[in-house]
Write an enzyme that holds these catalytic residues in place. Structure first.
Site, mmCIF file in Angstrom:
data_model
loop_
_atom_site.group_PDB
_atom_site.id
_atom_site.type_symbol
_atom_site.label_atom_id
_atom_site.label_comp_id
_atom_site.label_asym_id
_atom_site.label_seq_id
_atom_site.Cartn_x
_atom_site.Cartn_y
_atom_site.Cartn_z
ATOM 1 C CG HIS A 1 -0.388 -0.228 2.540
ATOM 2 N ND1 HIS A 1 -1.114 -0.154 3.701
ATOM 3 C CD2 HIS A 1 0.869 -0.497 2.940
ATOM 4 C CE1 HIS A 1 -0.342 -0.383 4.734
ATOM 5 N NE2 HIS A 1 0.862 -0.601 4.306
ATOM 6 C CD GLN B 1 -3.368 1.214 -1.836
ATOM 7 O OE1 GLN B 1 -2.501 1.702 -1.109
ATOM 8 N NE2 GLN B 1 -4.154 0.235 -1.440
ATOM 9 C CB VAL C 1 -6.809 5.282 11.143
ATOM 10 C CG1 VAL C 1 -5.998 6.047 10.128
ATOM 11 C CG2 VAL C 1 -7.432 4.044 10.515
ATOM 12 C CB ALA D 1 -4.157 8.865 6.840
HETATM 13 C C1 YSA Z 1 -6.676 3.135 5.219
HETATM 14 C C2 YSA Z 1 -6.637 4.069 6.231
HETATM 15 C C3 YSA Z 1 -5.712 5.106 6.154
HETATM 16 O O1 YSA Z 1 -5.646 6.003 7.136
HETATM 17 C C4 YSA Z 1 -4.853 5.224 5.062
HETATM 18 C C5 YSA Z 1 -4.904 4.285 4.045
HETATM 19 C C6 YSA Z 1 -5.809 3.247 4.127
HETATM 20 C C7 YSA Z 1 -5.857 2.221 3.051
HETATM 21 C C8 YSA Z 1 -4.997 0.993 3.365
HETATM 22 N N1 YSA Z 1 -3.588 1.305 3.310
HETATM 23 C C9 YSA Z 1 -5.300 -0.081 2.315
HETATM 24 O O2 YSA Z 1 -4.443 -0.452 1.518
HETATM 25 N N2 YSA Z 1 -6.566 -0.523 2.342
HETATM 26 S S1 YSA Z 1 -7.146 -1.581 1.305
HETATM 27 O O3 YSA Z 1 -6.434 -2.837 1.416
HETATM 28 O O4 YSA Z 1 -8.571 -1.699 1.525
HETATM 29 O O5 YSA Z 1 -6.905 -1.013 -0.138
HETATM 30 C C10 YSA Z 1 -7.359 0.319 -0.471
HETATM 31 C C11 YSA Z 1 -7.977 0.317 -1.853
HETATM 32 O O6 YSA Z 1 -7.044 -0.214 -2.802
HETATM 33 C C12 YSA Z 1 -9.203 -0.587 -1.962
HETATM 34 O O7 YSA Z 1 -10.347 0.083 -1.505
HETATM 35 C C13 YSA Z 1 -9.253 -0.837 -3.459
HETATM 36 O O8 YSA Z 1 -9.851 0.254 -4.131
HETATM 37 C C14 YSA Z 1 -7.784 -0.864 -3.848
HETATM 38 N N3 YSA Z 1 -7.283 -2.232 -4.011
HETATM 39 C C15 YSA Z 1 -6.942 -3.107 -3.052
HETATM 40 N N4 YSA Z 1 -6.502 -4.265 -3.572
HETATM 41 C C16 YSA Z 1 -6.564 -4.111 -4.922
HETATM 42 C C17 YSA Z 1 -7.071 -2.817 -5.208
HETATM 43 N N5 YSA Z 1 -7.254 -2.373 -6.471
HETATM 44 C C18 YSA Z 1 -6.922 -3.219 -7.482
HETATM 45 N N6 YSA Z 1 -6.414 -4.467 -7.286
HETATM 46 C C19 YSA Z 1 -6.222 -4.949 -6.036
HETATM 47 N N7 YSA Z 1 -5.690 -6.157 -5.868
#
Ligand code: YSA
Length: 254
Positions: free
Chosen positions: A88, A128, A171, A222
């Site tokens: 991420h 992202q 968070v 965030a």
């Molecule tokens: C959460 C809270 C914070 O304060 C800051 C950031 C975050 C997000 C956290 N770091 C995170 O990665 N969350 S997540 O695993 O849910 O992924 C965030 C977004 O990335 C998802 O909502 C989705 O839109 C996208 N995503 C995740 N895996 C993916 C993908 N898009 C395409 N292919 C994948 N394999």
């Protein structure tokens, strides 16, 4: 000149490039700076500094591509920890906060990687957008305003959003943000007008203290959103893999 030759000569920006440029513009207008960090990360920045303990099940939320040099003895966890492809963009929060004193507001658009099977909404490499704002009076209401403004500008119409409780170790409180689907877009799951678009929350005091920021004085929010998923929602592209196929018939439509 035929249409095909004409396209070859002019060239096209990729839809992901177009989206990132627009996102940078929208947040630039709101006073955010653009930051970046390495795609090859250490375990420390990707997990530990974000309050994800070694044996915590939350690490399973991000299936990881580990690099082969992972047997190294770890003396300085920041420089020698096991290396991985970042799962991420959140590690850039920590890297930025180590180098800058608040107040600040940044976004981080970038590539991320997960060791998972691909399907219409999942790729092993995707993009992202991370956001981070830290100040003396930053609240969850500030976050809501910024996110609503961003989504409305990006989709070109007034977007309704709602927040539901969600869990991310870095968070507290954490939320999942849903957006009402843009005009004319139907989901695969019938008539549910809401679609989840990002994770977000108030930066955990442990994360702030870990980089030497006094959490009694400074607060921040965030968020992390999938750029590919936003593009799919905006354009109607039904499968994320089309964005990475190199098929010019997709690219030349934008
Ligand atoms: C959460 C809270 C914070 O304060 C800051 C950031 C975050 C997000 C956290 N770091 C995170 O990665 N969350 S997540 O695993 O849910 O992924 C965030 C977004 O990335 C998802 O909502 C989705 O839109 C996208 N995503 C995740 N895996 C993916 C993908 N898009 C395409 N292919 C994948 N394999």
């Amino acid at each position: 000149m035929t249409k095909k030759e004409d396209n070859n000569q002019k060239g096209h920006y990729h839809p992901i490039t177009i989206a990132i440029r627009r996102i940078n513009e929208i947040f630039g207008d709101m006073g955010f700076d653009i930051a970046s960090g390495p795609e090859i990360e250490t375990e420390y920045y990707n997990f530990d500094a974000l309050n994800v303990p070694k044996d915590h099940p939350a690490r399973d939320m991000w299936d990881t591509f580990w690099l082969k040099d992972n047997q190294k003895e770890i003396r300085n966890p920041k420089s020698e920890a096991r290396r991985l492809l970042r799962t991420h963009t959140s590690p850039v929060q920590v890297r930025y906060m180590e180098e800058h004193k608040p107040p600040f507001a940044i976004i981080v658009p970038g590539k991320t990687f997960r060791y998972e099977a691909t399907d219409a909404t999942h790729e092993a490499q995707f993009h992202q957008l991370e956001g981070l704002m830290v100040g003396e009076n930053v609240s969850i209401a500030t976050m809501r305003g910024v996110l609503k403004k961003f989504l409305s500008e990006f989709f070109g119409e007034d977007m309704d959003i709602r927040m539901r409780p969600g869990y991310f170790p870095f968070v507290e409180p954490g939320v999942e943000v849903d957006m009402r689907r843009p005009e004319g877009q139907k989901g695969s799951s019938g008539d549910n007008p809401w679609i989840e678009v990002m994770g977000a929350g108030m930066v955990h005091p442990k994360v702030l203290e870990g980089v030497g920021i006094d959490s009694r004085v400074w607060q921040g929010f965030a968020f992390g959103v999938g750029i590919d998923r936003l593009i799919m929602l905006k354009t109607g592209i039904p499968d994320v893999r089309m964005l990475y196929s190199g098929d010019l018939r997709v690219i030349t439509q934008f």
